[in-house]
Design a protein around this motif. Structure first.
Motif, mmCIF file in Angstrom:
data_model
loop_
_atom_site.group_PDB
_atom_site.id
_atom_site.type_symbol
_atom_site.label_atom_id
_atom_site.label_comp_id
_atom_site.label_asym_id
_atom_site.label_seq_id
_atom_site.Cartn_x
_atom_site.Cartn_y
_atom_site.Cartn_z
ATOM 1 N N VAL A 55 4.088 10.159 -40.865
ATOM 2 C CA VAL A 55 4.466 11.570 -41.028
ATOM 3 C C VAL A 55 5.086 11.814 -42.399
ATOM 4 C CG1 VAL A 55 5.892 13.450 -40.142
ATOM 5 C CG2 VAL A 55 4.683 11.936 -38.540
ATOM 6 N N PRO A 56 6.174 11.108 -42.778
ATOM 7 C CA PRO A 56 6.715 11.345 -44.117
ATOM 8 C C PRO A 56 5.761 10.932 -45.228
ATOM 9 C CG PRO A 56 7.813 9.467 -43.091
ATOM 10 C CD PRO A 56 6.998 10.120 -42.028
ATOM 11 N N VAL A 57 4.940 9.916 -44.992
ATOM 12 C CA VAL A 57 3.993 9.476 -46.020
ATOM 13 C C VAL A 57 2.981 10.590 -46.311
ATOM 14 C CG1 VAL A 57 2.182 7.813 -46.583
ATOM 15 C CG2 VAL A 57 4.267 7.044 -45.451
ATOM 16 N N LEU A 58 2.456 11.206 -45.261
ATOM 17 C CA LEU A 58 1.489 12.291 -45.453
ATOM 18 C C LEU A 58 2.152 13.517 -46.075
ATOM 19 C CD1 LEU A 58 -0.564 12.025 -42.135
ATOM 20 C CD2 LEU A 58 -1.237 11.266 -44.425
ATOM 21 N N ILE A 59 3.405 13.783 -45.703
ATOM 22 C CA ILE A 59 4.128 14.903 -46.319
ATOM 23 C C ILE A 59 4.288 14.670 -47.814
ATOM 24 C CG2 ILE A 59 6.388 16.041 -46.450
ATOM 25 C CD1 ILE A 59 6.588 15.699 -43.409
ATOM 26 N N LEU A 60 4.599 13.444 -48.202
ATOM 27 C CA LEU A 60 4.742 13.127 -49.623
ATOM 28 C C LEU A 60 3.400 13.245 -50.350
ATOM 29 C CD1 LEU A 60 7.236 10.169 -49.269
ATOM 30 C CD2 LEU A 60 7.666 12.289 -50.531
ATOM 31 N N SER A 61 2.306 12.922 -49.679
ATOM 32 C CA SER A 61 0.994 13.145 -50.277
ATOM 33 C C SER A 61 0.749 14.634 -50.492
ATOM 34 C CB SER A 61 -0.109 12.553 -49.389
ATOM 35 O OG SER A 61 -0.055 11.139 -49.375
ATOM 36 N N LEU A 62 1.172 15.462 -49.536
ATOM 37 C CA LEU A 62 1.037 16.911 -49.701
ATOM 38 C C LEU A 62 1.888 17.414 -50.862
ATOM 39 C CD1 LEU A 62 1.066 18.118 -45.981
ATOM 40 C CD2 LEU A 62 -0.889 18.077 -47.547
ATOM 41 N N VAL A 63 3.051 16.796 -51.061
ATOM 42 C CA VAL A 63 3.878 17.147 -52.222
ATOM 43 C C VAL A 63 3.106 16.845 -53.507
ATOM 44 C CG1 VAL A 63 5.958 16.531 -53.516
ATOM 45 C CG2 VAL A 63 6.078 16.855 -51.042
ATOM 46 N N LEU A 301 -5.780 8.769 -50.891
ATOM 47 C CA LEU A 301 -7.147 9.102 -51.292
ATOM 48 C C LEU A 301 -7.931 9.794 -50.182
ATOM 49 C CD1 LEU A 301 -9.584 8.886 -53.232
ATOM 50 C CD2 LEU A 301 -10.065 6.661 -52.192
ATOM 51 N N TRP A 302 -8.001 9.168 -49.006
ATOM 52 C CA TRP A 302 -8.846 9.731 -47.946
ATOM 53 C C TRP A 302 -8.222 10.957 -47.295
ATOM 54 C CZ3 TRP A 302 -13.529 8.403 -48.610
ATOM 55 C CH2 TRP A 302 -13.837 7.144 -49.119
ATOM 56 N N PHE A 303 -6.917 11.087 -47.363
ATOM 57 C CA PHE A 303 -6.269 12.325 -46.918
ATOM 58 C C PHE A 303 -6.659 13.473 -47.840
ATOM 59 C CE2 PHE A 303 -2.077 14.732 -46.242
ATOM 60 C CZ PHE A 303 -2.494 15.271 -45.030
ATOM 61 N N ALA A 304 -6.738 13.214 -49.137
ATOM 62 C CA ALA A 304 -7.179 14.232 -50.092
ATOM 63 C C ALA A 304 -8.639 14.614 -49.836
ATOM 64 C CB ALA A 304 -7.009 13.721 -51.518
ATOM 65 N N VAL A 305 -9.478 13.616 -49.566
ATOM 66 C CA VAL A 305 -10.885 13.894 -49.261
ATOM 67 C C VAL A 305 -10.992 14.770 -48.019
ATOM 68 C CG1 VAL A 305 -13.040 12.815 -48.471
ATOM 69 C CG2 VAL A 305 -11.776 11.840 -50.408
ATOM 70 N N PHE A 306 -10.144 14.520 -47.024
ATOM 71 C CA PHE A 306 -10.128 15.340 -45.812
ATOM 72 C C PHE A 306 -9.880 16.811 -46.156
ATOM 73 C CE2 PHE A 306 -7.144 17.367 -42.808
ATOM 74 C CZ PHE A 306 -7.971 17.529 -41.710
ATOM 75 N N TRP A 307 -8.899 17.098 -47.012
ATOM 76 C CA TRP A 307 -8.615 18.487 -47.395
ATOM 77 C C TRP A 307 -9.773 19.079 -48.187
ATOM 78 C CZ3 TRP A 307 -5.145 21.388 -45.203
ATOM 79 C CH2 TRP A 307 -4.036 20.788 -44.604
ATOM 80 N N GLY A 308 -10.412 18.268 -49.012
ATOM 81 C CA GLY A 308 -11.576 18.755 -49.737
ATOM 82 C C GLY A 308 -12.714 19.136 -48.796
ATOM 83 N N LEU A 309 -12.919 18.327 -47.767
ATOM 84 C CA LEU A 309 -13.966 18.641 -46.785
ATOM 85 C C LEU A 309 -13.648 19.914 -46.015
ATOM 86 C CD1 LEU A 309 -14.680 15.058 -45.403
ATOM 87 C CD2 LEU A 309 -16.231 16.480 -46.761
ATOM 88 N N LEU A 310 -12.360 20.165 -45.751
ATOM 89 C CA LEU A 310 -11.981 21.402 -45.078
ATOM 90 C C LEU A 310 -12.282 22.632 -45.933
ATOM 91 C CD1 LEU A 310 -8.536 20.697 -43.324
ATOM 92 C CD2 LEU A 310 -10.789 20.901 -42.273
#
Length: 325
Positions: A55-63, A301-310
């Motif tokens: 959870v905090p790791v993904l939040i920091l990626s969003l930051v 990386l793959w979390f960013a790809v997920f947002w790109g696909l959205l």
């Protein structure tokens, strides 16, 4: 500057094919780590990781993504490119997909998309894309310099990293010095015939390389990548509670830089191999090092790809509406 010959419409509509290479490289990275660590040990290590730490790791990626989007908006405003924020955000997110494809799509695709969605000539936006790449690279070098302080000889490494950043920033804004470098490069075999392309890119980039703009871009970049570095610290401490902040910043910065220098889509294979090797050299078992590497790559990386696909379907609809059949 020289514009690319094809519009983003075919690039986007055939993006599935373009994503095959990074998908294959991602599978190869997974297989490679599993072979090195032993698949059973790796699976055991992955199961031992507390999923709530994501959870905090993904939040920091969003930051990270948010700060880089702010930088993108600042660059567009400086270039007097007018684009509604939601369209700009969608283009920015699709850029995550373009950045993991081979070829020139990741470098210039966003500029073409700005044009297609009503932001004016793509040529005006190319400097913003170039400035993003430059400040990302320099921001990661700064991150690496700070992280180097964790090691005995780290002071010299940190000073060297800061010197590289300062020299590069100064060179970008100092036209006479840049022309001197291009003149010398023009005499080199194999390099000389490409120097005029570098000069064209430099003149465009220089619009965003004033001391004030460079400072803002570097600050946002360093904080953005530092946020992901802290996210990596959270993951690493799931396996090595004694892991220090500076060491984690160094590891993450080194792996990110290795991926960028490899020129492979998304830095795949190079980033994973570098990060796993560094963790192993710092005392983690092979399985834990591989597990931490896989987790942070999925969360960045793959979390960013997920947002790109959205964002992609919406951008495709907008491009079809505004482009002639």
């Amino acid at each position: 500057m020289t514009a690319p010959p094809e519009s983003p419409r075919p690039q986007l509509e055939h993006l599935g094919r373009r994503l095959m290479l990074p998908a294959v490289l991602g599978v190869l990275a997974l297989v490679g780590l599993a072979l090195v660590a032993d698949a059973r040990d790796l699976a055991r290590s992955l199961r031992s990781f507390d999923p709530w730490l994501l959870v905090p790791v993904l939040i920091l990626s969003l930051v990270n993504y948010g700060l880089r989007f702010v930088r993108w908006q600042i660059y567009l405003r400086r270039l007097e490119v007018s684009l509604p924020m939601m369209r700009s955000l969608a283009i920015f997110l699709v850029g995550f997909l373009l950045s993991v494809t081979p070829g020139k799509a990741g470098e210039l695709g966003k500029a073409w998309l700005v044009r297609e969605l009503g932001g004016g000539q793509a040529r005006r936006v190319v400097p913003a894309v170039l400035a993003e790449r430059v400040t990302d690279l320099l921001g990661v070098i700064l991150l690496l310099a700070v992280g180097a302080l964790a090691f005995p000889a780290g002071g010299w490494m940190a000073a060297g990293g800061v010197a590289v950043v300062i020299a590069t920033a100064a060179l970008l804004s100092w036209r006479r010095a840049a022309r001197g470098v291009f003149s010398l490069a023009g005499r080199l075999p194999r390099v000389g015939r490409h120097v005029h392309h570098l000069e064209e890119m430099y003149e465009g980039l220089r619009q965003l390389a004033s001391p004030a703009m460079m400072t803002v871009g570097l600050l946002l970049s360093a904080v953005a990548w530092g946020a992901e570095g802290i996210g990596f610290l959270i993951v690493a401490r799931g396996y090595a509670p004694e892991m220090g902040l500076f060491a984690s910043l160094f590891d993450y910065g080194a792996s990110t830089l290795a991926g960028a220098l490899s020129m492979l889509p998304g830095g795949l294979l190079a980033s994973e191999g570098t990060l796993a090797a560094l963790l192993g050299s710092q005392g983690l078992t092979t399985a834990d090092a591989a597990s931490a590497t896989l987790i942070i790559r999925v969360a960045t990386l793959w979390f960013a790809v997920f947002w790109g696909l959205l964002a992609l379907p919406w951008v495709l609809r907008q491009v079809r509406r505004k482009s002639p059949a």
